[in-house]
Design a protein around this motif. Structure first.
Motif, PDB file in Angstrom:
ATOM      1  N   SER A 477       0.833  -1.212   0.000  1.00 18.44           N
ATOM      2  CA  SER A 477       0.000   0.000   0.000  1.00 18.44           C
ATOM      3  C   SER A 477       0.861   1.252   0.000  1.00 18.44           C
ATOM      4  O   SER A 477       0.543   2.240  -0.686  1.00 18.44           O
ATOM      5  CB  SER A 477      -0.936  -0.004   1.209  1.00 18.44           C
ATOM      6  OG  SER A 477      -1.815  -1.111   1.174  1.00 18.44           O
ATOM      7  N   LEU A 478       1.953   1.241   0.759  1.00 16.39           N
ATOM      8  CA  LEU A 478       2.861   2.388   0.768  1.00 16.39           C
ATOM      9  C   LEU A 478       3.464   2.611  -0.623  1.00 16.39           C
ATOM     10  O   LEU A 478       3.584   3.760  -1.082  1.00 16.39           O
ATOM     11  CB  LEU A 478       3.972   2.177   1.790  1.00 16.39           C
ATOM     12  CG  LEU A 478       3.558   2.255   3.269  1.00 16.39           C
ATOM     13  CD1 LEU A 478       4.732   1.897   4.164  1.00 16.39           C
ATOM     14  CD2 LEU A 478       3.044   3.649   3.612  1.00 16.39           C
ATOM     15  N   GLU A 479       3.853   1.523  -1.277  1.00 17.84           N
ATOM     16  CA  GLU A 479       4.404   1.656  -2.620  1.00 17.84           C
ATOM     17  C   GLU A 479       3.336   2.122  -3.603  1.00 17.84           C
ATOM     18  O   GLU A 479       3.616   2.930  -4.503  1.00 17.84           O
ATOM     19  CB  GLU A 479       4.999   0.329  -3.088  1.00 17.84           C
ATOM     20  CG  GLU A 479       6.187  -0.157  -2.281  1.00 17.84           C
ATOM     21  CD  GLU A 479       7.371   0.792  -2.374  1.00 17.84           C
ATOM     22  OE1 GLU A 479       7.575   1.395  -3.454  1.00 17.84           O
ATOM     23  OE2 GLU A 479       8.080   0.950  -1.371  1.00 17.84           O
ATOM     24  N   ALA A 480       2.100   1.641  -3.426  1.00 23.12           N
ATOM     25  CA  ALA A 480       1.015   2.017  -4.329  1.00 23.12           C
ATOM     26  C   ALA A 480       0.649   3.487  -4.176  1.00 23.12           C
ATOM     27  O   ALA A 480       0.241   4.140  -5.144  1.00 23.12           O
ATOM     28  CB  ALA A 480      -0.211   1.140  -4.076  1.00 23.12           C
ATOM     29  N   GLU A 481       0.790   4.027  -2.973  1.00 23.71           N
ATOM     30  CA  GLU A 481       0.522   5.453  -2.766  1.00 23.71           C
ATOM     31  C   GLU A 481       1.564   6.313  -3.479  1.00 23.71           C
ATOM     32  O   GLU A 481       1.249   7.412  -3.957  1.00 23.71           O
ATOM     33  CB  GLU A 481       0.504   5.757  -1.271  1.00 23.71           C
ATOM     34  CG  GLU A 481      -0.707   5.187  -0.547  1.00 23.71           C
ATOM     35  CD  GLU A 481      -0.615   5.370   0.957  1.00 23.71           C
ATOM     36  OE1 GLU A 481       0.425   5.898   1.414  1.00 23.71           O
ATOM     37  OE2 GLU A 481      -1.565   4.993   1.664  1.00 23.71           O
ATOM     38  N   LYS A 482       2.793   5.803  -3.555  1.00 21.41           N
ATOM     39  CA  LYS A 482       3.860   6.561  -4.214  1.00 21.41           C
ATOM     40  C   LYS A 482       3.859   6.371  -5.727  1.00 21.41           C
ATOM     41  O   LYS A 482       4.286   7.265  -6.458  1.00 21.41           O
ATOM     42  CB  LYS A 482       5.222   6.132  -3.647  1.00 21.41           C
ATOM     43  CG  LYS A 482       5.418   6.470  -2.180  1.00 21.41           C
ATOM     44  CD  LYS A 482       6.817   6.118  -1.701  1.00 21.41           C
ATOM     45  CE  LYS A 482       7.057   4.635  -1.662  1.00 21.41           C
ATOM     46  NZ  LYS A 482       8.389   4.279  -1.107  1.00 21.41           N
ATOM     47  N   ASP A 483       3.403   5.221  -6.191  1.00 21.14           N
ATOM     48  CA  ASP A 483       3.453   4.898  -7.615  1.00 21.14           C
ATOM     49  C   ASP A 483       2.063   4.489  -8.087  1.00 21.14           C
ATOM     50  O   ASP A 483       1.550   3.437  -7.710  1.00 21.14           O
ATOM     51  CB  ASP A 483       4.457   3.765  -7.855  1.00 21.14           C
ATOM     52  CG  ASP A 483       4.769   3.550  -9.325  1.00 21.14           C
ATOM     53  OD1 ASP A 483       3.962   3.984 -10.170  1.00 21.14           O
ATOM     54  OD2 ASP A 483       5.809   2.929  -9.632  1.00 21.14           O
ATOM     55  N   LYS A 484       1.471   5.317  -8.916  1.00 20.62           N
ATOM     56  CA  LYS A 484       0.101   5.072  -9.382  1.00 20.62           C
ATOM     57  C   LYS A 484       0.013   3.927 -10.390  1.00 20.62           C
ATOM     58  O   LYS A 484      -1.084   3.486 -10.731  1.00 20.62           O
ATOM     59  CB  LYS A 484      -0.462   6.352 -10.024  1.00 20.62           C
ATOM     60  CG  LYS A 484      -0.457   7.561  -9.108  1.00 20.62           C
ATOM     61  CD  LYS A 484      -1.256   7.306  -7.833  1.00 20.62           C
ATOM     62  CE  LYS A 484      -1.265   8.534  -6.933  1.00 20.62           C
ATOM     63  NZ  LYS A 484      -1.986   8.297  -5.648  1.00 20.62           N
ATOM     64  N   ASP A 485       1.147   3.435 -10.859  1.00 22.07           N
ATOM     65  CA  ASP A 485       1.128   2.334 -11.822  1.00 22.07           C
ATOM     66  C   ASP A 485       1.055   0.961 -11.161  1.00 22.07           C
ATOM     67  O   ASP A 485       0.877  -0.053 -11.851  1.00 22.07           O
ATOM     68  CB  ASP A 485       2.381   2.388 -12.710  1.00 22.07           C
ATOM     69  CG  ASP A 485       2.335   3.542 -13.698  1.00 22.07           C
ATOM     70  OD1 ASP A 485       1.228   4.005 -14.010  1.00 22.07           O
ATOM     71  OD2 ASP A 485       3.410   4.001 -14.147  1.00 22.07           O
ATOM     72  N   ILE A 486       1.210   0.908  -9.847  1.00 29.35           N
ATOM     73  CA  ILE A 486       1.189  -0.377  -9.148  1.00 29.35           C
ATOM     74  C   ILE A 486      -0.254  -0.877  -9.024  1.00 29.35           C
ATOM     75  O   ILE A 486      -1.146  -0.159  -8.572  1.00 29.35           O
ATOM     76  CB  ILE A 486       1.838  -0.259  -7.761  1.00 29.35           C
ATOM     77  CG1 ILE A 486       3.347  -0.069  -7.907  1.00 29.35           C
ATOM     78  CG2 ILE A 486       1.544  -1.487  -6.905  1.00 29.35           C
ATOM     79  CD1 ILE A 486       4.079   0.090  -6.589  1.00 29.35           C
ATOM     80  N   VAL A 487      -0.462  -2.123  -9.460  1.00 29.22           N
ATOM     81  CA  VAL A 487      -1.766  -2.776  -9.333  1.00 29.22           C
ATOM     82  C   VAL A 487      -1.536  -4.148  -8.720  1.00 29.22           C
ATOM     83  O   VAL A 487      -0.416  -4.668  -8.712  1.00 29.22           O
ATOM     84  CB  VAL A 487      -2.468  -2.915 -10.703  1.00 29.22           C
ATOM     85  CG1 VAL A 487      -2.799  -1.557 -11.286  1.00 29.22           C
ATOM     86  CG2 VAL A 487      -1.607  -3.730 -11.669  1.00 29.22           C
ATOM     87  N   ALA A 488      -2.600  -4.736  -8.189  1.00 32.89           N
ATOM     88  CA  ALA A 488      -2.521  -6.056  -7.557  1.00 32.89           C
ATOM     89  C   ALA A 488      -3.525  -6.994  -8.214  1.00 32.89           C
ATOM     90  O   ALA A 488      -4.682  -6.623  -8.449  1.00 32.89           O
ATOM     91  CB  ALA A 488      -2.782  -5.960  -6.058  1.00 32.89           C
ATOM     92  N   GLY A 637      10.266   0.343   3.703  1.00 28.90           N
ATOM     93  CA  GLY A 637      11.147  -0.543   2.965  1.00 28.90           C
ATOM     94  C   GLY A 637      12.041   0.209   2.000  1.00 28.90           C
ATOM     95  O   GLY A 637      11.561   0.977   1.166  1.00 28.90           O
ATOM     96  N   THR A 638      13.337   0.013   2.125  1.00 30.08           N
ATOM     97  CA  THR A 638      14.284   0.558   1.159  1.00 30.08           C
ATOM     98  C   THR A 638      14.749  -0.587   0.266  1.00 30.08           C
ATOM     99  O   THR A 638      14.959  -1.703   0.744  1.00 30.08           O
ATOM    100  CB  THR A 638      15.489   1.193   1.869  1.00 30.08           C
ATOM    101  OG1 THR A 638      16.095   0.214   2.731  1.00 30.08           O
ATOM    102  CG2 THR A 638      15.049   2.398   2.689  1.00 30.08           C
ATOM    103  N   PRO A 639      14.914  -0.350  -1.014  1.00 30.81           N
ATOM    104  CA  PRO A 639      15.285  -1.425  -1.941  1.00 30.81           C
ATOM    105  C   PRO A 639      16.602  -2.097  -1.556  1.00 30.81           C
ATOM    106  O   PRO A 639      17.495  -1.480  -0.970  1.00 30.81           O
ATOM    107  CB  PRO A 639      15.394  -0.710  -3.293  1.00 30.81           C
ATOM    108  CG  PRO A 639      14.532   0.504  -3.151  1.00 30.81           C
ATOM    109  CD  PRO A 639      14.665   0.924  -1.719  1.00 30.81           C
ATOM    110  N   ILE A 640      16.703  -3.373  -1.894  1.00 28.85           N
ATOM    111  CA  ILE A 640      17.897  -4.175  -1.638  1.00 28.85           C
ATOM    112  C   ILE A 640      18.684  -4.309  -2.943  1.00 28.85           C
ATOM    113  O   ILE A 640      18.098  -4.430  -4.021  1.00 28.85           O
ATOM    114  CB  ILE A 640      17.510  -5.577  -1.113  1.00 28.85           C
ATOM    115  CG1 ILE A 640      16.651  -5.471   0.148  1.00 28.85           C
ATOM    116  CG2 ILE A 640      18.738  -6.426  -0.846  1.00 28.85           C
ATOM    117  CD1 ILE A 640      16.041  -6.792   0.587  1.00 28.85           C
TER     118      ILE A 640
END
Length: 813
Positions: A477-488, A637-640
């Motif tokens: 959800s945090l990533e989806a708030e930052k990136d509008k292209d994320i879908v599930a 979460g920070t990328p690995i």
């Protein structure tokens, strides 16, 4: 002796003067509780306990202690999945607060709290007792079951009257409801097919006739009627009954039910085998409307229509809909007309007349035959529910809808269908209701206690342990708030409550396709090709059905689909049917797939962020079913860095390289070994592919032993490590050299060849993986113990490699 439920029985009288009652988890002391003496014919109810507490005139804190003990005994350890118990939880806490204030409030407490006790009685709370079923001298059920007591197997049902069959259905539903009250299983699917199960076993003659089910959740009434009632309390437990049909468990289970959609295919196979062998048994396949989203169901129906073998398919329509619109109702009404029409459709006279009419029109001419077929289809479509003609087009004779809770109607239709020797495939559409016989919903009661918070799932999530699913959805959800292209995209049998939160927050960016995993994968690939960033959420066991699509539609084309593989590893009472044992193996062998697994919820959040940034190839990560480790602030979460593991603890004797959730067990093993003077390095691999070869090489060069630990099958993470260290020369053994080669070797090296070989060639690697077998249902800890993946097993393996066998054996005692 007839069994009864809701009553606590023992061969001797039960003395509660000392405040002792029996509970399935042992004895619990109720301080200051004086309920008198109850003999084995009486009922000890929760209402009596609470009434006794409220009426007790005692200004000490024993009342608080009493209620707290009772709270732990009755609510938390008993029926923690039931709706009304959360209500009882808050009310009991209020009682604790009141009773702790002293004697002056006792009169007020009595007058105010007795109505609450009566409300509990109305909710059915007082009828619940806590006892140990089928253990020693104790047994329990919810209500008297005189007819069910006489039915050990289906043959005992044949002489029952319709009234007695109805009573039998009620008794079965009562017993199943009592299992729900113990919080062990979600039995709504089985509750919806009680009358259908009774009718099937009344008409057909199992085990001679073959009765197949497509999902295990529908089969508990079937198990009660087929010589397994005495073991029903062991459902999903170690060495107990399976939660699914099992050929090895009973002759009444001709085929194993797993994830659904297989009963028609298997039933058709049994029917064709019967015809070839010249036998006459009937084959009945029960399917659920939940599984009609899978393609295999329609493939099997089409083939059944072509082969025209005698096969009875029963569609249990429990009125589910994946995407029910607010102004639509998924329920097909059962009227007197539809009930009568179903009986007419199933009658011998009607079907024989229909066959004669077909034969006559064929003789007259093809045009008349086709015209008559269209008239027949139109008329049946007008009288039947929407979509009923689909089954006719597939070649199945459609009958329905039939009321799934009317035993007499079900028996009438089934007897007519079973009476003809040559009928071809028939589909009987049965309408059922999963909520029949269910207690009052939590949402209807909790509003009075917590205005504006009637969501049972959100209430439980606030007071219960959180799982990896919760943290995955929060991170997504945090990533989806930052990136509008994320879908599930979600596929599978049921959707977890935590995943529903994403659907609520992002309704236009969430797609639930039901049990259509193949479609989910290719659909996600299309979304990715369209410029979106799909997260395809599928349980590990269900992902197996979509492997062809993963290979050709995703990996071969390097389409950036992000697979979130849930329920990885052991899954407890769901056993091998839902076990996620193979995903690491079959995903890591794909050339373009990035494969990773988090060791805790913090790493999970980081892997979600990592997957969101990958846009040039597919990626997958797995996480287990259980509760979280307990890491502070795991949401951010920070990328690995891709292919980068990490060392958690440094030692010098042995290296433990864990993958995924097994890192925690490696840490436990390190703690045990440190007390024995063994210094262990623990590393988190993070990635199976690409492997952190620098980390693996350093572990090999600085330790005499390397042990890889994973909760997956042979051929997974450990095999990738072995592949690398073998190619890197770390596993090369002693080489026999000729005298000339030995002299040349010694001339070019400062130390003798034997010393060199000893110092360079003694590195050892051992894998710890799931055994090459299916691990049956049990608790998660019992399953890990059987698999040899607990911290104690890992520590014992280390001690054995070090030659400390005796200490290893003592550690396992």
């Amino acid at each position: 002796m007839a069994q009864t439920s809701g009553k606590l029985h023992q061969e001797d009288d039960i003395q509660l003067n000392d405040g002792v009652v029996m509970h399935e988890s042992g004895c619990r002391v109720l301080a200051g509780c004086d309920l008198g003496t109850y003999d084995r014919a009486q009922t000890v109810t929760v209402g009596q306990v609470v009434s006794s507490l409220v009426n007790k005139k005692d200004d000490s804190l024993s009342g608080c202690a009493t209620v707290m003990c009772f709270l732990l005994n009755g609510c938390l350890l008993g029926n923690k999945s039931s709706d009304w118990e959360i209500v009882g939880l808050w009310k009991l806490l209020c009682i604790v607060w009141v009773l702790g204030l002293g004697a002056k409030l006792q009169i007020w407490a009595t007058s105010m709290l007795q109505p609450i006790c009566m409300e509990w009685l109305a909710l059915g709370f007082a009828g619940r007792t806590r006892a140990l079923a089928n253990n020693s001298d104790f047994f329990w059920e919810e209500v008297p079951t005189p007819i069910l007591d006489m039915v050990e197997n289906p043959i005992n049902m044949k002489n029952l009257s319709p009234k007695e069959l109805k009573q039998l259905s009620d008794e079965i539903r009562g017993e199943l409801s009592f299992m729900v009250s113990k919080g062990q299983k979600n039995l709504k699917a089985s509750l919806s097919v009680v009358e259908l199960t009774v009718a099937i076993h009344y008409v057909f003659h199992a085990p001679m006739d073959k009765i197949l089910w497509d999902i295990g959740d529908q089969t508990y009434a079937h198990k009660l009627l087929t010589e397994r009632r005495s073991l029903i309390s062991t459902l999903g437990q170690k060495n107990g009954l399976s939660g699914y049909t099992s050929r090895s468990e009973s002759e009444f289970d001709p085929f194993g039910a797993a994830h659904g959609c297989n009963s028609i295919s298997a039933g058709l196979g049994l029917a064709v085998a019967r015809d070839i062998k010249g036998k006459r048994e009937r084959v009945v396949s029960v399917i659920s409307n939940e599984t009609t989203t899978t393609g295999q169901v329609y493939e099997a129906m089409s083939n059944a229509g072509y082969l025209d073998s005698n096969l009875v398919v029963i569609l249990n329509d429990s009125r589910h809909s994946l995407h029910l619109k607010p102004d639509e109702d998924s329920r097909t009404p059962i009227t007197a007309l539809s009930s009568s029409w179903s009986k007419v459709q199933s009658s011998k006279t009607f079907r024989r007349f229909r066959e004669v009419a077909k034969g006559l029109t064929k003789r007259v001419g093809k045009g008349l035959y086709e015209w008559a077929a269209k008239v027949d289809e139109y008329a049946r479509g007008m009288l039947g529910p929407t979509g009923s003609t689909l089954f006719e087009e597939l070649g199945l004779y459609y009958i329905g809808p039939v009321d799934g809770h009317n035993v007499e109607d079900l028996i009438c239709v089934l007897q007519e269908v079973a009476s003809l020797d040559s009928m071809g495939p028939v589909l009987i559409h049965v309408m059922t209701d999963e909520n029949i016989g269910q207690p009052k919903k939590m949402s209807e009661t909790v509003e009075n206690l917590d205005e504006g918070s009637s969501d049972i799932d959100s209430l439980i999530s606030r007071i219960g342990p959180q799982t990896y699913d919760h943290y995955f959805i929060e991170a997504l959800s945090l990533e989806a708030e930052k990136d509008k292209d994320i879908v599930a995209v979600h596929a599978g049998m049921r959707m977890e409550s935590s995943i529903q939160l994403f659907q609520e927050n992002f309704p236009d960016r969430f797609f639930d396709v039901g049990m259509a995993e193949q479609h989910a994968v290719t659909f996600s690939a299309g979304l990715a090709c369209g410029g979106l960033k799909p997260f395809c959420i599928i349980p590990s066991a269900f992902l197996q059905r979509a492997y062809d699509q993963i290979v050709h539609d995703v990996d071969r084309q390097k389409v950036p689909v992000r697979f979130a593989i849930t329920k990885a590893g052991m899954v407890g009472s769901d056993g091998p049917v839902c076990s996620g044992s193979f995903d690491v193996t079959f995903m890591s062998c794909l050339p373009n797939m990035i494969v990773m697994a988090p060791s805790d919820e913090f790493e999970l959040a980081r892997m979600v962020a990592t997957a969101a940034q990958i846009d040039d190839q597919p990626v997958c990560f797995r996480y287990p079913r259980g509760t979280i480790v307990g890491i502070d602030n795991p949401k951010c979460g920070t990328p690995i860095e891709i292919g980068k593991g990490k060392v958690l603890i440094e030692g010098k004797d042995v290296a433990l390289l864990g993958y995924g959730a097994m890192v925690q067990n490696c840490l436990l093993a390190q703690s045990l070994l440190s007390k024995l003077g063994v210094e262990v390095t623990v590393a988190d691999a993070r990635f199976c592919k690409p492997l952190d070869i620098k980390l693996v090489r350093n572990l090999c060069e600085n330790h005499a032993f390397l042990i890889t630990v994973e909760e997956g099958s042979v051929g997974g993470f450990g095999s990738h490590v072995a592949q690398f260290i073998a190619l890197d020369g770390k596993l090369d053994g002693r080489v026999k050299l000729s005298p000339v080669e030995a002299s040349a070797f010694s001339f070019n090296n400062s130390k003798p060849i034997n010393d060199y070989l000893w110092s360079e060639m003694t590195f050892k690697w051992r894998p710890i993986v799931l055994p090459d077998t299916y691990i049956e249902h049990a608790s998660p800890n019992e399953q890990l113990t059987r698999a040899g993946l607990t911290g104690h097993h890992i520590a014992a393996t280390v001690l054995s490699l070090l030659g400390r066998t005796r200490e290893a054996l003592l550690l396992m005692c």
